[in-house]
Design an enzyme around this catalytic site. Structure first.
Site, PDB file in Angstrom:
ATOM      1  CG  ASP A 196     -38.290  20.396  25.229  1.00  0.00           C
ATOM      2  OD1 ASP A 196     -37.435  21.133  24.686  1.00  0.00           O
ATOM      3  OD2 ASP A 196     -38.065  19.206  25.532  1.00  0.00           O
ATOM      4  CD  GLU A 234     -33.460  23.039  25.532  1.00  0.00           C
ATOM      5  OE1 GLU A 234     -32.463  22.278  25.580  1.00  0.00           O
ATOM      6  OE2 GLU A 234     -33.934  23.452  24.455  1.00  0.00           O
ATOM      7  CE  LYS A 251     -33.030  23.819  20.851  1.00  0.00           C
ATOM      8  NZ  LYS A 251     -33.637  23.022  21.936  1.00  0.00           N
ATOM      9  CG  ASP A 287     -31.171  19.080  28.730  1.00  0.00           C
ATOM     10  OD1 ASP A 287     -31.403  18.085  28.027  1.00  0.00           O
ATOM     11  OD2 ASP A 287     -31.827  20.144  28.645  1.00  0.00           O
TER      12      ASP A 287
END
Length: 599
Positions: A7, A172, A68, A196
């Site tokens: 992850d 994810e 990211k 999420d």
């Protein structure tokens, strides 16, 4: 050779492996199961994870985080421009690609986001290898469901630079659904809504779970919404308050902003368990101390619009799935930001007949699901994953630009992947010899209002009256969600095509190869530095042990004086060279010399 699940998060990363019938979350070398996605360059050393995060306040220009939010984006992206103002490091423009300059080994380096992400991935790889006691190459890397094609390809490239064979990528929230389903061994069909909300991205996915089969019904989200946005809003609030208190603006002081950001992150975390949080920073700017506080209600008021965006996304995803909120059996919260009380209160109120599930670890669930998927992609079998099946969807429609500026929707959003479609196209003018195809993703009628992915040209079309020339256009999305587009002219057999992200400002094969070689140099340098540090510590420990024990040995006075003189010299030499460990040969020679003297 085991395959791992990683992850790769905006704020934190996590790695796991499936073995002996279950998923195991792998701790880093500090014994922690999650690792901050931070990379710091200090003198001759590169730090990754917690050590890098601790260095962020003092070494803000060379400590990189939230990468990211840069990966797969262009420099002129409005979100990149907004984020740059709040980061302690610098982002430069290289042909509209965002890159980060840092100072390392008394020199300068310029890194692209893929390289920095690769350093975090490599740290996860190293943790897995230490835990398993063998080399690890194969991996599944998670991505936000709403990552576009460029961002997915860039993440895949980062894995390659890190020395990983990326056997798959999984969204994810889908990975979290796998974790939830496997943990409970759901027998009957259940429709589960995954919320999420992590550090930098937000996804909502509705998954139908039947035993060990997972079918994604719909997905929605925002690749620029998460805990970092709550932090940014707090930073802006306290910047304004500092200006009111002391009449000074710290918005251009990157070191002060970095210190304030750390304090705001801590305040946000405290507000999840307390109704009040304090922010105290000594000599923040101009010698002025900063002391303030914020209540939970004030925090919720400041972030009202963000909370509304979260709920709107949930409602839109429900609408896309064709389900009503009453049809949802479970609502599962994933990601550290779902710990914010307002998020839980808001969702609990909306899904009034459903108890919000908090039974899976929000920080580890995504890596858990990725590890199970990684194992399922391999050739090994395990009864715990017998009949495992996963069916995901694309988050945005894919289309081709038409004459007149509209977009032809070729692959509608929430189409199951992998998928492949073929469209027949006709020439639009007499004797047309070439056609340029522009590929977009999005839901708007006008192509210009959607996200431009890339273009390619098919040449050598035989002359013919308009609408008589025939062309076949193929669009293919693989299991990783990466798009390939091509066109074929039937008479001549001429064809042309692209893998969209690779052509649209992505890394070329030669660039990836160069970065892999650079990563290998870093890897060897880090390993050498670690060996030298270990040898330095061993020499220092031995010198102190000799110093402690020399009085208890039956030695002549000259011998004792000689030994103590050598010990003192070694300790002083090590102190002088504490910034950078001496060479291995010199360390070993000094240790052997002292050992011979003590004998």
């Amino acid at each position: 050779m085991p395959a791992i699940g990683i992850d790769l998060g905006t704020t934190n990363s996590c790695v796991a492996v499936f073995r002996n019938g279950r998923v195991e979350i792998i701790a880093n070398d500090r014994g922690h199961r999650i690792t901050p996605s931070f990379v710091s360059f200090v003198d001759n050393e590169r730090l990754v994870g917690e050590a890098a995060k601790l260095d962020a306040t003092e070494n803000h220009e060379n400590t990189l985080y939230q990468i990211k939010r840069l990966i797969g984006r262009t420099y002129d992206d409005p979100t990149v421009q907004a984020d740059m103002k709040l980061w302690g490091f610098t982002v430069i423009n290289d042909d509209n690609k965002p890159k980060i300059p840092v100072v390392h080994s008394c020199g300068g380096n310029i890194f692209c986001p893929e390289q920095i992400s690769a350093m975090v991935l490599e740290e996860m790889k190293n943790a897995a290898e230490a835990f398993l006691g063998e080399t690890v190459t194969d991996a599944v890397i998670t991505v936000p469901a709403y990552f576009n094609d460029s961002q997915r390809r860039a993440t895949h490239d980062a894995g390659e630079i890190a020395g990983l064979n990326v056997i798959g990528m999984i969204n994810e929230p889908t990975a979290a659904a796998v974790a939830y389903g496997l943990d409970r061994e759901i027998k009957n069909q259940r429709d589960v809504l995954i919320v999420d909300l992590g550090g930098g991205t937000f996804d909502v996915t509705i998954v139908k779970i039947e035993g060990r089969k997972f079918y994604v019904r719909a997905t929605g989200g925002d690749t620029h919404l998460g805990g970092e946005d709550f932090d940014n809003i707090l930073v802006e609030y306290f910047v304004s308050e500092f200006k009111q208190q002391h009449g000074e603006d710290i918005s251009d002081n990157k070191r002060a902003l970095n210190r304030l950001r750390v304090a705001c992150e801590a305040a946000k975390t405290n507000l999840s368990s307390s109704t009040q949080a304090k922010v105290r920073l000594e000599a923040l700017q101009g010698g002025h101390d900063f002391c303030s506080s914020i209540s939970r209600s004030k925090f919720e008021n400041l972030n009202h619009n963000v909370f509304e965006r979260v709920l709107d996304t949930v409602k839109n995803t429900l609408s896309d799935s064709g389900l009503k909120k009453e049809n949802i059996d479970d609502v599962v919260l994933v990601g550290g930001s779902t710990r914010i009380p307002k998020i839980r209160e808001m969702l609990g109120k909306y899904f009034d007949s459903i108890k919000i599930k908090r039974t899976i670890n929000p920080d580890e669930a995504v890596a858990y699901g990725a590890a199970a998927y990684a194992f399922a992609l391999g050739s090994d079998e395990d009864s715990a994953l017998k009949e495992f099946a996963l069916e995901d969807v694309i988050p945005l429609s894919i289309g081709i630009g038409r004459r007149g500026g509209t977009m032809s929707f070729a692959i509608p959003r929430n189409t199951k992947i992998p998928t492949k479609v073929c469209e027949n196209r006709l020439t639009v003018v007499d004797n047309q010899k070439r056609v340029t195809f522009k590929i977009y993703e999005g839901e708007r009628t006008l192509a210009r209002d959607n996200h431009f992915l890339g273009k390619f040209t098919l040449s050598g079309i035989p002359p013919a009256p308009r609408r008589k020339g025939k062309i076949k256009v193929h669009l293919e999305i693989n299991a990783c969600g990466i798009l390939h587009a091509s066109a074929f002219e039937e008479i001549t057999g001429n064809s042309s095509g692209i893998t969209i992200a690779r052509d649209k400002g992505g890394l070329s094969e030669s660039e990836i190869k160069r970065m892999v070689q650079e990563a290998e140099k870093f890897r060897k340098k880090d390993q050498e530095l670690k060996r030298r540090s270990t040898a330095r510590n061993a020499l220092e420990d031995y010198a102190y042990s000799v110093k402690k024990e020399v009085d208890h040995k039956n030695l002549t006075t000259p011998k004792r004086i000689c030994i103590m003189s050598s010990v003192t010299e070694i300790l002083e030499w090590l102190d002088i060279n504490k910034k950078e460990p001496p060479e291995m040969a010199e360390l070993e020679a000094r240790k052997i010399e002292l050992e011979q003297l003590v004998e």
